[in-house]
Scaffold this motif. Structure first.
Motif, PDB file in Angstrom:
ATOM      1  N   SER A 112       0.842  -1.195   0.000  1.00  0.00           N
ATOM      2  CA  SER A 112       0.000   0.000   0.000  1.00  0.00           C
ATOM      3  C   SER A 112       0.877   1.245   0.000  1.00  0.00           C
ATOM      4  N   ARG A 120       6.629   9.569   4.204  1.00  0.00           N
ATOM      5  CA  ARG A 120       6.783   9.796   5.653  1.00  0.00           C
ATOM      6  C   ARG A 120       7.995  10.671   5.930  1.00  0.00           C
ATOM      7  N   HIS A 214      -6.036  12.779  -3.170  1.00  0.00           N
ATOM      8  CA  HIS A 214      -5.779  11.335  -3.073  1.00  0.00           C
ATOM      9  C   HIS A 214      -7.054  10.638  -2.565  1.00  0.00           C
ATOM     10  N   GLY A 229      -3.656  -2.144   1.996  1.00  0.00           N
ATOM     11  CA  GLY A 229      -2.782  -2.212   3.168  1.00  0.00           C
ATOM     12  C   GLY A 229      -3.538  -2.673   4.405  1.00  0.00           C
ATOM     13  N   SER A 231      -6.175  -1.039   5.909  1.00  0.00           N
ATOM     14  CA  SER A 231      -6.874  -0.011   6.702  1.00  0.00           C
ATOM     15  C   SER A 231      -8.332   0.064   6.240  1.00  0.00           C
ATOM     16  N   TYR A 236     -10.117   5.789   6.933  1.00  0.00           N
ATOM     17  CA  TYR A 236      -8.819   6.087   7.574  1.00  0.00           C
ATOM     18  C   TYR A 236      -8.232   7.370   6.996  1.00  0.00           C
TER      19      TYR A 236
HETATM   20  C1  HEM Z   1      -6.038   3.790  -7.576  1.00  0.00           C
HETATM   21  C2  HEM Z   1      -5.076   4.375  -6.918  1.00  0.00           C
HETATM   22  C3  HEM Z   1      -4.943   4.373  -5.434  1.00  0.00           C
HETATM   23  C4  HEM Z   1      -5.731   3.824  -4.476  1.00  0.00           C
HETATM   24  C5  HEM Z   1      -7.037   3.037  -4.659  1.00  0.00           C
HETATM   25  C6  HEM Z   1      -5.133   4.128  -3.199  1.00  0.00           C
HETATM   26  C7  HEM Z   1      -5.656   3.728  -1.982  1.00  0.00           C
HETATM   27  C8  HEM Z   1      -5.087   4.001  -0.753  1.00  0.00           C
HETATM   28  C9  HEM Z   1      -5.639   3.557   0.511  1.00  0.00           C
HETATM   29  C10 HEM Z   1      -6.941   2.794   0.682  1.00  0.00           C
HETATM   30  C11 HEM Z   1      -4.791   3.986   1.478  1.00  0.00           C
HETATM   31  C12 HEM Z   1      -4.931   3.722   2.997  1.00  0.00           C
HETATM   32  C13 HEM Z   1      -3.991   2.633   3.430  1.00  0.00           C
HETATM   33  C14 HEM Z   1      -4.432   1.245   2.971  1.00  0.00           C
HETATM   34  O1  HEM Z   1      -5.199   0.595   3.672  1.00  0.00           O
HETATM   35  O2  HEM Z   1      -3.973   0.794   1.910  1.00  0.00           O
HETATM   36  C15 HEM Z   1      -3.719   4.719   0.841  1.00  0.00           C
HETATM   37  C16 HEM Z   1      -2.683   5.340   1.490  1.00  0.00           C
HETATM   38  C17 HEM Z   1      -1.687   6.039   0.864  1.00  0.00           C
HETATM   39  N1  HEM Z   1      -1.503   6.173  -0.502  1.00  0.00           N
HETATM   40 FE1  HEM Z   1      -2.752   5.588  -1.937  1.00  0.00          FE
HETATM   41  N2  HEM Z   1      -4.010   4.888  -3.391  1.00  0.00           N
HETATM   42  C18 HEM Z   1      -3.837   5.051  -4.744  1.00  0.00           C
HETATM   43  C19 HEM Z   1      -2.819   5.746  -5.380  1.00  0.00           C
HETATM   44  C20 HEM Z   1      -1.774   6.352  -4.733  1.00  0.00           C
HETATM   45  C21 HEM Z   1      -0.698   7.043  -5.389  1.00  0.00           C
HETATM   46  C22 HEM Z   1      -0.535   7.283  -6.891  1.00  0.00           C
HETATM   47  C23 HEM Z   1       0.154   7.452  -4.425  1.00  0.00           C
HETATM   48  C24 HEM Z   1       1.427   8.185  -4.670  1.00  0.00           C
HETATM   49  C25 HEM Z   1       2.547   7.925  -4.020  1.00  0.00           C
HETATM   50  C26 HEM Z   1      -0.381   7.037  -3.135  1.00  0.00           C
HETATM   51  C27 HEM Z   1       0.185   7.244  -1.909  1.00  0.00           C
HETATM   52  C28 HEM Z   1      -0.376   6.917  -0.693  1.00  0.00           C
HETATM   53  C29 HEM Z   1       0.187   7.321   0.582  1.00  0.00           C
HETATM   54  C30 HEM Z   1       1.441   8.161   0.813  1.00  0.00           C
HETATM   55  C31 HEM Z   1      -0.649   6.778   1.561  1.00  0.00           C
HETATM   56  C32 HEM Z   1      -0.515   6.995   3.073  1.00  0.00           C
HETATM   57  C33 HEM Z   1      -1.320   8.227   3.466  1.00  0.00           C
HETATM   58  C34 HEM Z   1      -1.317   8.521   4.957  1.00  0.00           C
HETATM   59  O3  HEM Z   1      -1.240   7.584   5.777  1.00  0.00           O
HETATM   60  O4  HEM Z   1      -1.410   9.703   5.313  1.00  0.00           O
HETATM   61  N3  HEM Z   1      -1.565   6.360  -3.380  1.00  0.00           N
HETATM   62  N4  HEM Z   1      -3.928   4.709  -0.525  1.00  0.00           N
END
Ligand code: HEM
Length: 259
Positions: A112, A120, A214, A229, A231, A236
């Motif tokens: 994730s 971070r 996002h 991941g 969550s 979240y």
């Molecule tokens: C279809 C595209 C995406 C989806 C569905 C998605 C979904 C998610 C979800 C659900 C989380 C929460 C943690 C978890 O349970 O996984 C998350 C966290 C995060 N994602 Fe994405 N994401 C996508 C694209 C991206 C992209 C392109 C980036 C660029 C680096 C990114 C960076 C992050 C970061 C940095 C977090 C942590 C945020 C925090 O805890 O403040 N994601 N994402």
């Protein structure tokens, strides 16, 4: 013929390691799914820009410590321009349909974006350190980098140390807010302190916009599904919206009054 000291002449591809670079996108789903390449490239592009942002933030901290404030401001302005591109980049991923994402989403578990070490690091270096988040990293390279960043001075630390040297009291949250109020009230007297504060609040604001976009992209793509991941997903992510690097700067706006 030009002589290059007996060495093969440099080329665009050699200098930029293009051959290796375009081999770094390994799709997992079989048979191959068209949009998985886009998904990988978007994430790798984010990570490359994160690397550049970290270099600029490191340099900015040094410039502030050396009191080279104009240089520090220029660097943060560059960071902001990169971050604007990162926010805009989500639009490209939004061209992927929710169904096309599901075709390879299972392959990604339990990975994730939550494990983005450099994201971070940007938070830590900007001023937002949360030791609890370290628990979620188990790869050696990530732990090493995050531990170092956790001990390092932040932009928040060096900005207020600079204000202290300029005669402001900064020992409590209220004092720091009061210092920022004074700076905002007389921007000519405190020109450099103000311009640096403005550059930093812009960095803080754009990262908030990044978080918001996002979330909207996530909601549009997977709705209320649990994250890869593990969550709660959007639920979240919404809890992260209140995060600020420089709460004193925002509070100063509330406190500011005309005399
Ligand atoms: C279809 C595209 C995406 C989806 C569905 C998605 C979904 C998610 C979800 C659900 C989380 C929460 C943690 C978890 O349970 O996984 C998350 C966290 C995060 N994602 Fe994405 N994401 C996508 C694209 C991206 C992209 C392109 C980036 C660029 C680096 C990114 C960076 C992050 C970061 C940095 C977090 C942590 C945020 C925090 O805890 O403040 N994601 N994402």
């Amino acid at each position: 013929m030009t002589n290059y000291g007996g060495k093969a002449p440099l080329s665009y591809n050699k200098y930029l390691k293009v051959e290796q670079l375009i081999e770094l996108q390994k799709r997992l789903a079989l048979p191959e799914k068209h949009d998985e390449l886009l998904f990988i490239i978007i994430h790798q592009t984010f990570e490359l820009w994160f690397k550049q942002i970290l270099q600029e933030l490191d340099a900015t901290i040094e410039y502030i410590k050396e009191r080279r404030i104009i240089r520090a401001i220029r660097n943060i302005r560059r960071v902001c321009e990169i971050e604007k591109i990162l926010v805009a980049q989500f639009r490209v991923l939004e061209t992927m349909t929710p169904h096309d994402f599901l075709l390879f989403r299972e392959e990604l578990k339990p990975a994730s974006g939550f494990q983005s070490t450099q994201f971070r690091e940007i938070e830590f270096l900007s001023g937002l350190k949360d030791e609890k988040l370290m628990r979620f990293f188990d790869e050696e390279f990530a732990i090493k980098r995050l531990k170092k960043r956790f001990g390092d001075e932040t932009l928040h630390d060096v900005y207020f140390a600079y204000l202290k040297e300029r005669g402001f009291a900064i020992d409590t949250f209220e004092n720091r807010v009061e210092a920022v109020v004074k700076i905002i009230k007389d921007i000519e007297k405190h020109a450099e302190e103000f311009e640096l504060e403005e550059a930093l609040i812009e960095h803080d604001e754009i990262v908030s916009k990044w978080r918001y976009h996002h979330i909207k992209m996530v909601e549009r793509t997977v709705g209320g599904k649990i994250g890869t991941g593990g969550s709660e997903g959007v639920g979240y992510l919404q809890t992260t919206l209140a995060k600020r690097f420089y709460p004193e700067f925002w509070q100063a706006r509330t406190q500011l009054e005309i005399e």
